[in-house]
Scaffold this motif. Sequence first.
Motif, PDB file in Angstrom:
ATOM      1  N   ALA A   7      33.068  53.055  48.147  1.00 61.97           N
ATOM      2  CA  ALA A   7      33.163  51.680  47.322  1.00 61.97           C
ATOM      3  C   ALA A   7      34.577  51.536  46.503  1.00 61.97           C
ATOM      4  O   ALA A   7      35.089  50.461  46.427  1.00 61.97           O
ATOM      5  CB  ALA A   7      32.082  51.572  46.337  1.00 61.97           C
ATOM      6  N   VAL A   8      35.029  52.774  46.022  1.00 60.24           N
ATOM      7  CA  VAL A   8      36.175  52.726  45.235  1.00 60.24           C
ATOM      8  C   VAL A   8      37.235  52.388  46.126  1.00 60.24           C
ATOM      9  O   VAL A   8      38.290  51.386  46.094  1.00 60.24           O
ATOM     10  CB  VAL A   8      36.497  53.951  44.763  1.00 60.24           C
ATOM     11  N   LEU A   9      37.256  53.012  47.501  1.00 62.50           N
ATOM     12  CA  LEU A   9      38.320  52.895  48.341  1.00 62.50           C
ATOM     13  C   LEU A   9      38.345  51.237  48.871  1.00 62.50           C
ATOM     14  O   LEU A   9      39.525  50.659  49.188  1.00 62.50           O
ATOM     15  CB  LEU A   9      38.295  53.675  49.582  1.00 62.50           C
ATOM     16  N   GLN A  10      37.153  50.658  49.151  1.00 62.58           N
ATOM     17  CA  GLN A  10      36.975  49.531  49.656  1.00 62.58           C
ATOM     18  C   GLN A  10      37.648  48.598  48.523  1.00 62.58           C
ATOM     19  O   GLN A  10      38.230  47.397  48.882  1.00 62.58           O
ATOM     20  CB  GLN A  10      35.554  48.976  50.215  1.00 62.58           C
ATOM     21  N   ALA A  11      37.465  48.649  47.240  1.00 66.51           N
ATOM     22  CA  ALA A  11      37.679  47.961  46.063  1.00 66.51           C
ATOM     23  C   ALA A  11      39.157  47.878  45.903  1.00 66.51           C
ATOM     24  O   ALA A  11      39.767  46.961  45.636  1.00 66.51           O
ATOM     25  CB  ALA A  11      36.939  48.472  44.797  1.00 66.51           C
ATOM     26  N   ILE A  12      39.792  49.183  46.239  1.00 61.59           N
ATOM     27  CA  ILE A  12      41.146  49.129  46.103  1.00 61.59           C
ATOM     28  C   ILE A  12      41.877  48.472  47.046  1.00 61.59           C
ATOM     29  O   ILE A  12      42.563  47.659  46.875  1.00 61.59           O
ATOM     30  CB  ILE A  12      41.832  50.558  46.235  1.00 61.59           C
ATOM     31  N   ARG A  13      41.490  48.737  48.410  1.00 58.57           N
ATOM     32  CA  ARG A  13      41.914  47.647  49.418  1.00 58.57           C
ATOM     33  C   ARG A  13      41.898  46.311  49.244  1.00 58.57           C
ATOM     34  O   ARG A  13      42.481  45.437  49.407  1.00 58.57           O
ATOM     35  CB  ARG A  13      41.313  47.795  50.691  1.00 58.57           C
ATOM     36  N   ALA A  14      40.655  45.958  48.528  1.00 61.38           N
ATOM     37  CA  ALA A  14      40.347  44.506  48.556  1.00 61.38           C
ATOM     38  C   ALA A  14      41.210  43.977  47.283  1.00 61.38           C
ATOM     39  O   ALA A  14      41.941  42.606  47.283  1.00 61.38           O
ATOM     40  CB  ALA A  14      38.905  44.214  48.037  1.00 61.38           C
ATOM     41  N   ASN A  15      41.663  44.993  46.098  1.00 60.48           N
ATOM     42  CA  ASN A  15      42.491  44.337  45.104  1.00 60.48           C
ATOM     43  C   ASN A  15      43.743  44.209  45.413  1.00 60.48           C
ATOM     44  O   ASN A  15      44.675  43.585  44.925  1.00 60.48           O
ATOM     45  CB  ASN A  15      42.132  45.133  43.840  1.00 60.48           C
ATOM     46  N   LEU A  16      44.214  45.400  46.196  1.00 63.29           N
ATOM     47  CA  LEU A  16      45.767  45.114  46.439  1.00 63.29           C
ATOM     48  C   LEU A  16      46.238  44.609  48.130  1.00 63.29           C
ATOM     49  O   LEU A  16      47.169  44.777  48.400  1.00 63.29           O
ATOM     50  CB  LEU A  16      46.379  46.880  46.620  1.00 63.29           C
ATOM     51  N   ASN A  17      44.911  43.965  48.447  1.00 63.57           N
ATOM     52  CA  ASN A  17      45.347  43.458  49.726  1.00 63.57           C
ATOM     53  C   ASN A  17      45.893  44.374  50.905  1.00 63.57           C
ATOM     54  O   ASN A  17      47.032  43.983  51.709  1.00 63.57           O
ATOM     55  CB  ASN A  17      46.125  42.124  49.700  1.00 63.57           C
ATOM     56  N   LEU A  18      45.203  45.516  50.976  1.00 59.27           N
ATOM     57  CA  LEU A  18      45.646  46.674  52.022  1.00 59.27           C
ATOM     58  C   LEU A  18      44.797  46.737  53.154  1.00 59.27           C
ATOM     59  O   LEU A  18      43.270  46.668  52.866  1.00 59.27           O
ATOM     60  CB  LEU A  18      45.584  47.896  51.184  1.00 59.27           C
TER      61      LEU A  18
END
Length: 848
Positions: A7-18
């Motif tokens: 979930a953390v990795l998915q949230a990072i990708r969503a917030n940084l558009n990665l």
Amino acid sequence: MTESVPAVLQAIRANLNLTQTGLADRLGVSFATVNRWEGGGNRPQRAPMARILELAAEAGVDVAEVGDAPAVMSRRRRAPRSDVNTTKPMEQMLWDAACSIRGEKDAAKFKDYLLPLLFLKRLSDVFDDEISRLADEYGDHDLALEIAEADTELLRFYLPPGARWDVISGRKPYDWPLDERGRSTAPKDIGEHLTKAVRAVVRYNPTLSGVIDVIDFAAERNGERDINPAKLRGVVEAFSDPRYRLGLADVQPDFLGRSYEYLLRKFAEGSGQSAGEFFTPTEVGFLMARILRPRPGETCHDFTCGSGGLLIKLQLVARELDPTSKVPLKMYGQELQAESYAVARMNTIIHDMDVDLQRGDTMINPKFRDSAGRLQRFDVVVANPMWNQAFDPSLFEEDPYDRFTEAGGVTSGKGDWAWLQHALAVMNDGGRAAVVLDTGTLTRGSGSRNEDRERNIRKWFVDHDYVEGAVLLPDNLFYNTNAAGIIIFLSKRKPAARKGKVLMLNASRRFTKGRPKNFLSSADVLELARIYQEGVPVDGELAVVDVDDIVASDYNLSPARWAARADQMECRTIAEVADDLTTLERRDVEASLVLEPLIRAAAAPGGDTTSASFLQVPQKDSELGPIPKNWELRSIGELCEIWSGGTPRKSVPEFWVGDIPWVSGKDLKAPVIDDAIDHVSEAGVYSGSRLAPADSVLLLVRGMGLAKDLPVAAISRPMAFNQDVKALVLKGQFKAYPGRFLRSAIYSGKQRLLGRIVPSAHGTMTLNLSDVESLVIAWPTDPEDAYQIVRVLSAVEEKVRLQRQKGVLFDELFGYLLSHLMSGEIGLSNIDRLALPIARMLPNEVPA
């Protein structure tokens, strides 16, 4: 609130558009690793976890307790995995497998057996993953299997029980059914089992016909199996290692193309069979795709598609640029080689990509045509065709599609600009293209007083403003050459700001040293694409050049010229250039003193016997023709011991870290060599090669280098050498003679040796050892005669080298004077001051 790692990795990708690829680059890990972490397959170790926490803070993700949280398993159940938590690289798996059958088949054929098995293993592992997905939905693995067998459309590909890897490898028992006569259908051995398996897969999945079933693993010849079943069992065992899983989250996207490239590098290229098999390193393909930036729904075409890697990278980048789009690229590929075509089909199937693949020769018979028989046109065109490929010019003159005469004219026979003319012909009105070629494509003919067809075609492209840019790549990236390549970008609809300009990107220093090949890092690929897209000049890397300047340079498009590094552009003083020229002139005079008596005697009527008595020595007839009377005929076998070399194991890094030159055919390009491209340690020599003493002669006896010449050279210091080369070491009674004379004597008889070259069973040019041993050459009885001849021939070779070096210095002098005179840094009042240092460089008489 405690967050799970996925979930953390998915949230990072969503917030940084990665994307997952972008996140992998930020964390310094592979795409597959991020994919496994997000799938809950394993938990990051301490160091990557620290980087995740730093990135989470940057993205504003709350991870207050994630560092202490227990490993979170995905809700989706996966196929059982081994407790082994290490992953060997793909190359090691392939090497282990190949070693299992070495000696059973020609090296060039290994890939024909390994790749279908690799593909079958991939299908089986993906099948297991999809059954696990269904088990999550239905709550029971056996029930999920029953449902899948009843409705095979639920899966990408259905594998019948006998074709599943756990059955093939013997790790799971299987009761083979009886035939209509009550006999067991169980295969007799692994060869029959594999053939049954691939044919059964094709029966359930007809789209795999001609892809996975091209090899009969139980084939016999003269009553013997082509591959011993025990050897095949070794391959299966190598692929069954739990560290080598090939499921959906286990390997990088283009793993099959990379595997094909690796096998070619290890086997086909090593035996001189790389002709026709030009493959693009993964990072070069991604650089092309990131600069082209394909958009959803665009039509993309690769007219020499090989294993399909460039098309796949276009789709991967398109998905990354627009992850929400449901519209895929429409992709089309044509490939001549049957093996590459089959791998391309495997590759696109693995990626769930719908690609229209056709087999055929693009230059002679382009397959993609419209209903009127005209060439089909595309939004994006990519290709890496064979460099400097020779064609019959009549092919271009009689082209039914007007690809050449209407686009700059017919080339001289080299195909480089013909490929670009074809690329232009299949681009639509707003199309863009990227084609990988040899660096000479950009410069050949520029500055020449003679008419040059390649230069004329280049002129036409520039004058019509179709060249958008050129990228100079680093040396030693490509598997079949150590030379640098270039990417030429074409555009039929340049943005207004780029009309009349060409982007010159010099990426020659953007590489990471590797062994045996260098590579571009992901960070460098992203940075180079950014620099190119922004189009803002960067000192030493990117120049934006006006077409008028290119015209003034006689259409020289080399990025090395226009985007030279600052240290390359530092001009020496004219006095320094003059000093170097003076040194070369002095060496030239020394060489001329050796040759002068010979030349004077040869030019004088009747000869000058006082200055060149060796021109008129008594002669005698021999089977070779006239030879000096006091010479004799000797065979190479009489004169020399013939030593065989070898290749240290590439899997042992310490063998390849040393300062001992290791010579292969590509190094034998001069009469005397002082070094080689590759080097090994003493341990490497003792493990698999041999050290030839200084002044020995190295002769290529196997490889494509024998197709046009006889690669043979004396060595100035001890050197190791590979199995395609033989060392000729003078025997005791002949050690007083120079090895350079032996080299010259062999080369003088090269036509007799070249006439004995035969292709091996798999097409490699080969010179038999017996033919080398029996070669007869003229041999002086006095070693001093040999030294005198070497001295004369070396003087000629020295003068050739000096002329080349002087040419470089005069080019430097020209550039210095051009820039300084045109800029006013040197005025006409300086001419008298300049006259002294350059007077000795000018002709004695200067026209008024």
